[in-house]
Design a protein around this motif. Structure first.
Motif, PDB file in Angstrom:
ATOM      1  N   LYS A   7       0.923  -1.390  -0.031  1.00  0.00           N
ATOM      2  CA  LYS A   7       0.165  -0.249  -0.075  1.00  0.00           C
ATOM      3  C   LYS A   7       1.140   1.251  -0.307  1.00  0.00           C
ATOM      4  CE  LYS A   7      -3.568   2.303   3.044  1.00  0.00           C
ATOM      5  NZ  LYS A   7      -4.009   2.547   3.914  1.00  0.00           N
ATOM      6  N   LYS A   8       0.351   2.387  -0.632  1.00  0.00           N
ATOM      7  CA  LYS A   8       0.904   3.814  -1.071  1.00  0.00           C
ATOM      8  C   LYS A   8       0.309   4.882  -0.119  1.00  0.00           C
ATOM      9  CE  LYS A   8       3.415   6.266  -4.436  1.00  0.00           C
ATOM     10  NZ  LYS A   8       3.666   6.354  -5.474  1.00  0.00           N
ATOM     11  N   ASP A   9       0.471   5.472   0.141  1.00  0.00           N
ATOM     12  CA  ASP A   9      -0.291   7.075   0.419  1.00  0.00           C
ATOM     13  C   ASP A   9       0.499   7.877   0.154  1.00  0.00           C
ATOM     14  OD1 ASP A   9      -1.531   5.625   3.283  1.00  0.00           O
ATOM     15  OD2 ASP A   9       0.433   6.209   4.777  1.00  0.00           O
ATOM     16  N   ALA A  14      -5.215  20.332  -1.391  1.00  0.00           N
ATOM     17  CA  ALA A  14      -6.631  21.259  -2.027  1.00  0.00           C
ATOM     18  C   ALA A  14      -6.841  22.182  -1.008  1.00  0.00           C
ATOM     19  CB  ALA A  14      -7.550  20.056  -1.371  1.00  0.00           C
ATOM     20  N   ILE A  15      -7.310  23.504  -1.762  1.00  0.00           N
ATOM     21  CA  ILE A  15      -7.934  24.520  -1.486  1.00  0.00           C
ATOM     22  C   ILE A  15      -9.228  24.267  -1.507  1.00  0.00           C
ATOM     23  CG2 ILE A  15      -7.475  25.586  -4.061  1.00  0.00           C
ATOM     24  CD1 ILE A  15      -6.063  28.288  -2.480  1.00  0.00           C
ATOM     25  N   GLU A  16     -10.225  25.429  -0.564  1.00  0.00           N
ATOM     26  CA  GLU A  16     -11.376  25.623  -0.257  1.00  0.00           C
ATOM     27  C   GLU A  16     -12.011  27.113  -1.068  1.00  0.00           C
ATOM     28  OE1 GLU A  16     -15.472  25.416   2.789  1.00  0.00           O
ATOM     29  OE2 GLU A  16     -13.194  25.435   4.184  1.00  0.00           O
ATOM     30  N   PHE A  17     -12.924  26.809  -1.497  1.00  0.00           N
ATOM     31  CA  PHE A  17     -12.519  28.535  -2.232  1.00  0.00           C
ATOM     32  C   PHE A  17     -14.084  28.824  -0.941  1.00  0.00           C
ATOM     33  CE2 PHE A  17     -16.879  30.290  -4.527  1.00  0.00           C
ATOM     34  CZ  PHE A  17     -15.953  31.117  -5.232  1.00  0.00           C
ATOM     35  N   THR A  18     -13.542  30.017  -0.656  1.00  0.00           N
ATOM     36  CA  THR A  18     -14.201  31.087   0.090  1.00  0.00           C
ATOM     37  C   THR A  18     -15.064  32.449  -0.345  1.00  0.00           C
ATOM     38  OG1 THR A  18     -12.603  32.191   1.707  1.00  0.00           O
ATOM     39  CG2 THR A  18     -12.986  29.338   1.908  1.00  0.00           C
ATOM     40  N   GLU A  67      -3.907  16.588  -7.822  1.00  0.00           N
ATOM     41  CA  GLU A  67      -3.639  15.319  -7.456  1.00  0.00           C
ATOM     42  C   GLU A  67      -2.470  15.512  -7.854  1.00  0.00           C
ATOM     43  OE1 GLU A  67      -5.628  13.205  -6.989  1.00  0.00           O
ATOM     44  OE2 GLU A  67      -7.894  13.798  -7.678  1.00  0.00           O
ATOM     45  N   VAL A  68      -1.473  14.131  -7.473  1.00  0.00           N
ATOM     46  CA  VAL A  68      -0.051  13.939  -7.697  1.00  0.00           C
ATOM     47  C   VAL A  68       0.076  13.995  -8.981  1.00  0.00           C
ATOM     48  CG1 VAL A  68       1.777  12.184  -7.718  1.00  0.00           C
ATOM     49  CG2 VAL A  68      -0.185  12.204  -6.069  1.00  0.00           C
ATOM     50  N   ASP A  69      -0.381  13.919 -10.195  1.00  0.00           N
ATOM     51  CA  ASP A  69       0.393  14.389 -11.718  1.00  0.00           C
ATOM     52  C   ASP A  69      -0.341  16.087 -11.813  1.00  0.00           C
ATOM     53  OD1 ASP A  69      -3.395  14.106 -11.787  1.00  0.00           O
ATOM     54  OD2 ASP A  69      -2.498  13.048 -13.367  1.00  0.00           O
ATOM     55  N   GLY A  70      -0.833  16.783 -10.916  1.00  0.00           N
ATOM     56  CA  GLY A  70      -0.859  17.596 -11.427  1.00  0.00           C
ATOM     57  C   GLY A  70      -2.539  18.340 -11.906  1.00  0.00           C
ATOM     58  N   SER A  71      -2.981  17.268 -12.098  1.00  0.00           N
ATOM     59  CA  SER A  71      -4.555  17.267 -12.555  1.00  0.00           C
ATOM     60  C   SER A  71      -5.880  17.880 -11.434  1.00  0.00           C
ATOM     61  CB  SER A  71      -5.171  16.321 -13.539  1.00  0.00           C
ATOM     62  OG  SER A  71      -4.786  15.178 -12.062  1.00  0.00           O
ATOM     63  N   LEU A  72      -6.463  18.913 -11.909  1.00  0.00           N
ATOM     64  CA  LEU A  72      -7.097  19.802 -10.991  1.00  0.00           C
ATOM     65  C   LEU A  72      -8.539  18.421 -11.085  1.00  0.00           C
ATOM     66  CD1 LEU A  72      -6.627  22.998 -12.074  1.00  0.00           C
ATOM     67  CD2 LEU A  72      -5.246  22.022 -10.113  1.00  0.00           C
ATOM     68  N   ARG A  73      -9.367  18.906  -9.849  1.00  0.00           N
ATOM     69  CA  ARG A  73     -10.565  18.414  -9.841  1.00  0.00           C
ATOM     70  C   ARG A  73     -11.126  19.152  -8.826  1.00  0.00           C
ATOM     71  NH1 ARG A  73     -11.657  13.991  -5.950  1.00  0.00           N
ATOM     72  NH2 ARG A  73     -10.082  13.516  -5.145  1.00  0.00           N
ATOM     73  N   VAL A  74     -12.557  18.808  -8.423  1.00  0.00           N
ATOM     74  CA  VAL A  74     -13.384  19.342  -7.272  1.00  0.00           C
ATOM     75  C   VAL A  74     -14.484  18.202  -6.927  1.00  0.00           C
ATOM     76  CG1 VAL A  74     -15.746  20.950  -6.963  1.00  0.00           C
ATOM     77  CG2 VAL A  74     -13.925  21.629  -9.019  1.00  0.00           C
ATOM     78  N   CYS A  75     -13.568  18.521  -5.292  1.00  0.00           N
ATOM     79  CA  CYS A  75     -14.518  17.745  -4.215  1.00  0.00           C
ATOM     80  C   CYS A  75     -15.207  18.130  -2.717  1.00  0.00           C
ATOM     81  CB  CYS A  75     -13.724  16.694  -3.971  1.00  0.00           C
ATOM     82  SG  CYS A  75     -14.287  15.244  -3.040  1.00  0.00           S
TER      83      CYS A  75
END
Length: 91
Positions: A7-9, A14-18, A67-75
Protein backbone atom coordinates in the motif's frame (compact mmCIF):
# COMPACT_ATOMS: atom_id res chain seq x y z
CA UNK A 1 5.66 -18.18 -3.37
CA UNK A 2 2.49 -16.08 -3.22
CA UNK A 3 2.02 -12.46 -4.24
CA UNK A 4 2.07 -9.83 -1.53
CA UNK A 5 0.10 -6.61 -1.33
CA UNK A 6 1.76 -3.23 -0.87
CA UNK A 7 0.00 0.00 0.00
CA UNK A 8 1.21 3.49 -0.83
CA UNK A 9 -0.13 6.61 0.87
CA UNK A 10 -0.67 9.44 -1.58
CA UNK A 11 -0.82 13.11 -0.73
CA UNK A 12 -3.02 15.55 -2.62
CA UNK A 13 -3.25 19.30 -2.14
CA UNK A 14 -6.63 20.97 -1.77
CA UNK A 15 -7.88 24.53 -1.35
CA UNK A 16 -11.40 25.52 -0.30
CA UNK A 17 -13.33 28.17 -2.23
CA UNK A 18 -14.47 30.73 0.36
CA UNK A 19 -15.02 33.74 -1.95
CA UNK A 20 -12.74 36.34 -0.38
CA UNK A 21 -10.21 38.46 -2.32
CA UNK A 22 -7.38 36.61 -0.56
CA UNK A 23 -8.95 33.27 -1.45
CA UNK A 24 -9.26 34.28 -5.11
CA UNK A 25 -5.53 35.02 -5.27
CA UNK A 26 -4.70 31.82 -3.37
CA UNK A 27 -6.66 29.77 -5.93
CA UNK A 28 -4.83 31.50 -8.80
CA UNK A 29 -1.49 30.75 -7.13
CA UNK A 30 -2.55 27.16 -6.33
CA UNK A 31 -3.84 26.31 -9.81
CA UNK A 32 -1.44 28.47 -11.80
CA UNK A 33 -4.40 29.41 -13.97
CA UNK A 34 -6.77 32.36 -14.31
CA UNK A 35 -10.16 32.31 -12.59
CA UNK A 36 -13.47 34.09 -12.78
CA UNK A 37 -16.03 34.35 -10.01
CA UNK A 38 -19.69 34.15 -10.95
CA UNK A 39 -22.78 35.00 -8.96
CA UNK A 40 -25.62 32.84 -10.23
CA UNK A 41 -29.16 32.09 -9.08
CA UNK A 42 -27.71 28.92 -7.51
CA UNK A 43 -25.06 30.86 -5.56
CA UNK A 44 -21.47 31.90 -6.05
CA UNK A 45 -18.94 29.75 -7.92
CA UNK A 46 -15.38 30.01 -9.13
CA UNK A 47 -14.36 28.97 -12.62
CA UNK A 48 -10.75 27.85 -13.06
CA UNK A 49 -10.00 28.45 -16.72
CA UNK A 50 -7.85 25.60 -18.05
CA UNK A 51 -8.44 26.39 -21.70
CA UNK A 52 -10.94 27.76 -24.18
CA UNK A 53 -13.20 24.72 -23.76
CA UNK A 54 -12.00 23.42 -20.40
CA UNK A 55 -13.28 25.03 -17.21
CA UNK A 56 -13.34 23.63 -13.69
CA UNK A 57 -16.27 24.90 -11.59
CA UNK A 58 -16.27 24.87 -7.78
CA UNK A 59 -19.13 26.14 -5.67
CA UNK A 60 -18.79 27.89 -2.34
CA UNK A 61 -17.37 25.49 0.27
CA UNK A 62 -16.09 22.96 -2.26
CA UNK A 63 -12.41 22.11 -2.64
CA UNK A 64 -10.19 22.30 -5.69
CA UNK A 65 -7.93 19.25 -5.46
CA UNK A 66 -4.55 18.92 -7.15
CA UNK A 67 -3.76 15.28 -7.83
CA UNK A 68 -0.28 13.76 -7.77
CA UNK A 69 -0.04 14.16 -11.56
CA UNK A 70 -0.98 17.86 -11.33
CA UNK A 71 -4.50 17.48 -12.67
CA UNK A 72 -7.30 19.42 -10.96
CA UNK A 73 -10.72 18.27 -9.83
CA UNK A 74 -13.48 19.44 -7.48
CA UNK A 75 -14.51 17.60 -4.34
CA UNK A 76 -16.20 18.24 -1.01
CA UNK A 77 -14.45 17.72 2.32
CA UNK A 78 -16.77 14.78 2.95
CA UNK A 79 -15.87 13.34 -0.45
CA UNK A 80 -12.16 13.57 0.33
CA UNK A 81 -12.73 11.81 3.63
CA UNK A 82 -14.82 9.12 1.90
CA UNK A 83 -11.89 8.52 -0.47
CA UNK A 84 -9.68 7.87 2.56
CA UNK A 85 -7.95 11.24 2.81
CA UNK A 86 -7.40 12.84 6.20
CA UNK A 87 -6.09 16.34 6.84
CA UNK A 88 -2.33 16.18 7.27
CA UNK A 89 -0.81 18.55 9.82
CA UNK A 90 2.98 18.87 9.76
CA UNK A 91 4.17 19.26 13.32
Amino acid sequence: MTAKLYKKDVFVEAIEFTNTPENHQAIIDFAGLPISVEYTSDGVQVRVIRGAYSVLIARLGEYIVKEVDGSLRVCTREGLEAEGYALYVDE
